[in-house]
Design a protein around this motif. Sequence first.
Motif, PDB file in Angstrom:
ATOM      1  N   SER A 178       0.821  -1.220   0.000  1.00 50.22           N
ATOM      2  CA  SER A 178       0.000   0.000   0.000  1.00 50.22           C
ATOM      3  C   SER A 178       0.850   1.262   0.000  1.00 50.22           C
ATOM      4  N   GLU A 183       8.178   5.402  -1.381  1.00 50.33           N
ATOM      5  CA  GLU A 183       8.220   4.787  -0.045  1.00 50.33           C
ATOM      6  C   GLU A 183       8.639   3.326  -0.141  1.00 50.33           C
ATOM      7  N   GLN A 184       8.148   2.657  -1.191  1.00 53.02           N
ATOM      8  CA  GLN A 184       8.525   1.256  -1.383  1.00 53.02           C
ATOM      9  C   GLN A 184      10.027   1.124  -1.602  1.00 53.02           C
ATOM     10  N   SER A 232       3.555   4.142  -1.478  1.00 59.62           N
ATOM     11  CA  SER A 232       3.804   4.742  -2.793  1.00 59.62           C
ATOM     12  C   SER A 232       5.134   4.218  -3.333  1.00 59.62           C
ATOM     13  N   GLY A 233       5.386   4.449  -4.612  1.00 66.76           N
ATOM     14  CA  GLY A 233       6.600   3.938  -5.241  1.00 66.76           C
ATOM     15  C   GLY A 233       7.871   4.359  -4.509  1.00 66.76           C
TER      16      GLY A 233
END
Lengths: 297, 241
Positions: free
Chosen positions: B139, B144-145, B141-142
């Motif tokens: 869940s 954060e991932q 964002s890119g």
Amino acid sequence: MSAYFLQQLLNGLMLGSLYALIAIGFSMIYGIVRLINFAHGDLLMVGAFTTLGLAATGLVPWWAIAFLVLITGALSGIAIERVAIRPMRGAPQVTGFIATLAVSVVIENGGLILLSGQPRTFLFPEIMRSRVTVGPASVAAVDLVIIGSTLLLCVLLLLFVRGTRLGRAMRALADNLLAARLMGIDVDRTIMAAFAIGSAFAAFAGLLWGGRFGQIDPLIGFAPGLKAFVACVIGGVGSIGGAVLGGYLLGLAEVMFVGMLPPVYSGYRDAFVFATLILVLLLMPNGLLGRPEEDRA
Amino acid sequence: MLTLAELEVRRGATRVLRGIDLEVRRGEIVALIGANGAGKTTTLHAISGLLPVQAGRILLDSEEGEPLRLDRMPATEVVARGVIQCPEGRQLFAGLTVLENLLLGAYRRSDREEVKRDLARMAELFPVLGERRGQNAGSLSGGEQMMLAIARALMARPRLLLLDEPSLGLAPQMVDRIFETILALNREGVTMLLVEQNALAALEIAHRAYVLETGRIVRSGPGSALLDDPRVRAAYLGLGT
């Protein structure tokens, strides 16, 4: 709530517990190796005959029998993985399916040769067969034991996969194989553990099944195995929670169809079961709790 | 710290790596750049023990003196020696929580107290991960991932960090942040082998770099020198000579 309805509800929960115990293994194994183990239902038979053999000696107390059945199931599952699944890793998925189908044929026919097709009777001790009143209904104590022990095993499994290092590794492996390898997770050992736990549950279901219905034979695992597979698909293959949910839904649906519809229809109970499956899959192709999965050899 | 010698790797019938030599020294950022399909990811997978090595060697310095043959080790052992990969496309455990992802990064470690301390450190380094520890990784964002992927790799306390395309699919602002983070980690002493298609960004932060073309090293040298190399400028930086 009428006594009749409560009675049916308890019957459904009992049957659902048995389906759930078998379906959990289907789902755990599929989640990790993306393979339906067609021999999984036969572990029910292994568990039932292990129980029969141990009980016949008259020397082993029942709590020890339950423990030994779990161990036997786990060892059988490990053996199946070693013989039929591990060598097929990297092969097309169909090859794995056929390998497990072959294992199933070998187990069933091996059982027929060694144990004969003659049904055998085994009974739980007197106290398990006594009737217990639950509100307006009355059930056999064994039914409550089945429901209770299934819930206990489910809670233990939940604590294991959520709270332990090995349990977390199993979920990681089911979620992302490449990443799991990059974390240094021992893939072989983790797969083996999943087979051991899933198979132990199915064998334990065999003990309960035999004790509840009284008669066992070497082909006893086939029909419950198929139903549990359906339960697992309804719940969403690969999800442990889905397997439990699917098992209970299927058990309840089966009992309710028979109990609530006019008796003429009771012969069609399996038709209703599979109609439920088709309906669920039409509406939710990944099952109730399933996620879309990538392919994995 | 890491030496690849005459490394050859096949994928199926294709010889993807045709004998490459590469060295990463302690404390360095070494960039490996090249076009799609040149063999960059294959190189990292071979180091991590995910692909069998046909010929040549992968050597890792060890404290005991004799270098270790990583090419003969399974992936689990490579990780145990502190060679940690942060893979292309992040490869998070999407259905598991942020905290679980971080704990899995520390899977081979048994020093529980230190793991706890590192968890706290990751929350400092990437505050958003601390805030979202109970959320599913899928869940995020890119950007954060990507932070989680780096943090998960750091949880293993890498001696050598293999970074595969950390800028892939991120907004330009986020790319800057990720490269700043990489530089900061390097200053703290993490040695890195960085694979990038974003050659400009990679060469700017790398001490040294190698250019890979269809399975062979065709250029190597200090990052700044390659930035000035006319052929590299034309082929990888999209700049005239």
